[in-house]
Design a protein around this motif. Structure first.
Motif, PDB file in Angstrom:
ATOM      1  N   ASP A   1      40.789  26.889  40.015  1.00  0.00           N
ATOM      2  CA  ASP A   1      39.984  26.955  38.797  1.00  0.00           C
ATOM      3  C   ASP A   1      40.832  26.681  37.550  1.00  0.00           C
ATOM      4  O   ASP A   1      40.991  27.531  36.679  1.00  0.00           O
ATOM      5  CB  ASP A   1      39.335  28.342  38.722  1.00  0.00           C
TER       6      ASP A   1
ATOM      7  N   ILE B   1      39.352  22.034  39.756  1.00  0.00           N
ATOM      8  CA  ILE B   1      38.340  21.885  38.719  1.00  0.00           C
ATOM      9  C   ILE B   1      38.898  22.400  37.393  1.00  0.00           C
ATOM     10  O   ILE B   1      39.916  23.083  37.355  1.00  0.00           O
ATOM     11  CB  ILE B   1      37.042  22.660  39.066  1.00  0.00           C
ATOM     12  N   HIS B   2      38.233  22.033  36.295  1.00  0.00           N
ATOM     13  CA  HIS B   2      38.581  22.615  34.993  1.00  0.00           C
ATOM     14  C   HIS B   2      38.223  24.092  35.005  1.00  0.00           C
ATOM     15  O   HIS B   2      37.265  24.500  35.660  1.00  0.00           O
ATOM     16  CB  HIS B   2      37.829  21.892  33.865  1.00  0.00           C
ATOM     17  N   ASN B   3      38.981  24.877  34.289  1.00  0.00           N
ATOM     18  CA  ASN B   3      38.767  26.315  34.282  1.00  0.00           C
ATOM     19  C   ASN B   3      37.350  26.651  33.827  1.00  0.00           C
ATOM     20  O   ASN B   3      36.939  26.335  32.717  1.00  0.00           O
ATOM     21  CB  ASN B   3      39.785  27.007  33.369  1.00  0.00           C
ATOM     22  N   SER B   4      36.606  27.307  34.710  1.00  0.00           N
ATOM     23  CA  SER B   4      35.203  27.632  34.435  1.00  0.00           C
ATOM     24  C   SER B   4      34.857  29.070  34.767  1.00  0.00           C
ATOM     25  O   SER B   4      33.728  29.487  34.568  1.00  0.00           O
ATOM     26  CB  SER B   4      34.286  26.703  35.242  1.00  0.00           C
TER      27      SER B   4
ATOM     28  N   ALA C   1      31.733  30.402  38.622  1.00  0.00           N
ATOM     29  CA  ALA C   1      31.540  28.964  38.764  1.00  0.00           C
ATOM     30  C   ALA C   1      32.329  28.429  39.953  1.00  0.00           C
ATOM     31  O   ALA C   1      31.843  27.572  40.710  1.00  0.00           O
ATOM     32  CB  ALA C   1      31.949  28.249  37.482  1.00  0.00           C
TER      33      ALA C   1
ATOM     34  N   ARG D   1      30.735  26.626  43.311  1.00  0.00           N
ATOM     35  CA  ARG D   1      31.122  25.324  43.858  1.00  0.00           C
ATOM     36  C   ARG D   1      31.428  25.452  45.346  1.00  0.00           C
ATOM     37  O   ARG D   1      31.067  24.584  46.154  1.00  0.00           O
ATOM     38  CB  ARG D   1      32.353  24.784  43.112  1.00  0.00           C
TER      39      ARG D   1
ATOM     40  N   GLU E   1      26.834  32.776  36.154  1.00  0.00           N
ATOM     41  CA  GLU E   1      28.110  32.419  35.554  1.00  0.00           C
ATOM     42  C   GLU E   1      28.299  32.995  34.156  1.00  0.00           C
ATOM     43  O   GLU E   1      29.393  32.922  33.593  1.00  0.00           O
ATOM     44  CB  GLU E   1      28.261  30.898  35.547  1.00  0.00           C
TER      45      GLU E   1
ATOM     46  N   ARG F   1      30.537  38.454  33.568  1.00  0.00           N
ATOM     47  CA  ARG F   1      31.946  38.491  33.977  1.00  0.00           C
ATOM     48  C   ARG F   1      32.353  39.795  34.661  1.00  0.00           C
ATOM     49  O   ARG F   1      33.356  39.825  35.370  1.00  0.00           O
ATOM     50  CB  ARG F   1      32.846  38.231  32.767  1.00  0.00           C
TER      51      ARG F   1
END
Length: 327
Positions: A42, A67-70, A74, A78, A178, A181
């Protein structure tokens, strides 16, 4: 990717280089049943991505997606989309599996036909080098009873790790929220157990939850404030499923406990009517409240609950008989 995998293991990873080797070693040691290991990097800025790529070159059951930090939800989502196994399992990058952990869960799931199978786990304090087995309290193995435990923030049923889920539970697009948190795993489990027909819990310890200074729960900040999105999400799920009245007492107790844990009983009750009660009563149909909870519901709606709660807590102190969530 193993097209014949029985279990798809989803491992979200973010800047986990300090802890990852133990996790990878424990996964590699799982020989049965057939696994596919799905690692979601991530957007790590340390050596996590390189460690995962090196592992995948020598472990044919592993694949890595960068992946881009999400955020962890998230990343897990995926992984769910990529999963092809009969069952889905979640492992955190700083945790580990006990030897034969997946085999024990899998055998129980197949034997019982359970759509969700859970097990006990071990807490490992990395700073003190101390292992503490976590045993489940006796709970009736019925999905609707476990939903009650999730509302009460149960220390085993709330977590995604240390369980096997039939993949078909996710096939209509059910995913983690998402935007939440803290407690996002509890919200997903709430929905999964509401739709599961059969569940199973086994007494074996199959997972090691490793506690360290960088753990998510060690950096939670203000407890009540951090948990409000989870409580709002829980409220929405219970309303959507038409079961909020059935769990009215449990949801009330959870809302109170979250606030009381941070501020204490008197401060919590001092703001109950103005700040906590609106969420507790949101969307509730009085005609559907169970008879056993009718007096409690009337006390909440009439603004008398704070006084009642103070009396309940005094009785609890005198008799030792707890009202509400296990503490």
């Amino acid at each position: 990717m193993n097209a014949k995998a029985e279990i798809s293991v989803i491992v979200p990873c973010f800047n986990a280089e300090r802890y990852l080797s133990t996790c990878l070693e424990s996964l590699k040691a799982q020989k049965e049943p057939a696994l596919e290991m799905i690692f979601i990097d991530d957007g790590s800025t340390d050596a996590t991505g390189a460690i995962l790529d090196a592992f995948a070159r020598t472990e044919p059951r592993a694949s890595v997606l960068h992946i881009h930090n999400s955020g962890v939800s998230a990343a897990r989502n995926r992984g769910i989309t990529m999963a092809s196994g009969r069952y889905i399992a979640f492992v955190d990058a700083d945790d580990a599996l006990e030897e034969n952990g997946f085999a024990l869960l899998y055998q129980a799931a197949v034997r019982s036909g359970a759509q969700i199978t859970s097990a006990n786990h071990t807490l490992f304090d990395m700073e003190k080098n101390r292992r503490v087995p976590v045993q489940i309290e006796p709970v009736l193995q019925q999905p609707l009873e476990i939903v009650r435990e999730i509302i009460h923030m149960h220390r085993i049923y709330n977590n995604l790790w240390n369980k096997l889920y039939e993949r078909e539970l996710f096939e209509d697009g059910l995913r983690l929220d998402e935007g939440v948190r803290i407690g996002e795993d509890a919200l997903l489990n709430l929905q999964l157990y509401l739709r599961a027909r059969r569940v199973m819990h086994i007494p074996e310890h199959t997972y090691v939850y490793r506690v360290h200074a960088r753990s998510a729960m060690a950096n939670i900040g203000r407890y009540s404030e951090a948990h409000q999105p989870m409580l709002a999400g829980m409220n929405a799920i219970l309303l959507r499923q038409g079961v909020k009245e059935l769990y009215f007492r449990d949801f009330l107790q959870s809302c109170v406990w979250v606030d009381e844990k941070e501020s204490g009983i008197r401060a919590c009750m001092g703001r109950f009517n103005a700040q906590i009660r609106p969420l507790v009563l949101d969307g509730v149909d009085a005609s559907r409240i169970p008879r056993k909870d009718a007096r409690l519901y009337r006390a909440v709606t009439a603004g008398r609950f704070p006084r009642l709660y103070m009396l309940l807590r005094i009785r609890e102190k005198i008799t030792g008989r707890k009202w509400g969530i296990r503490r």
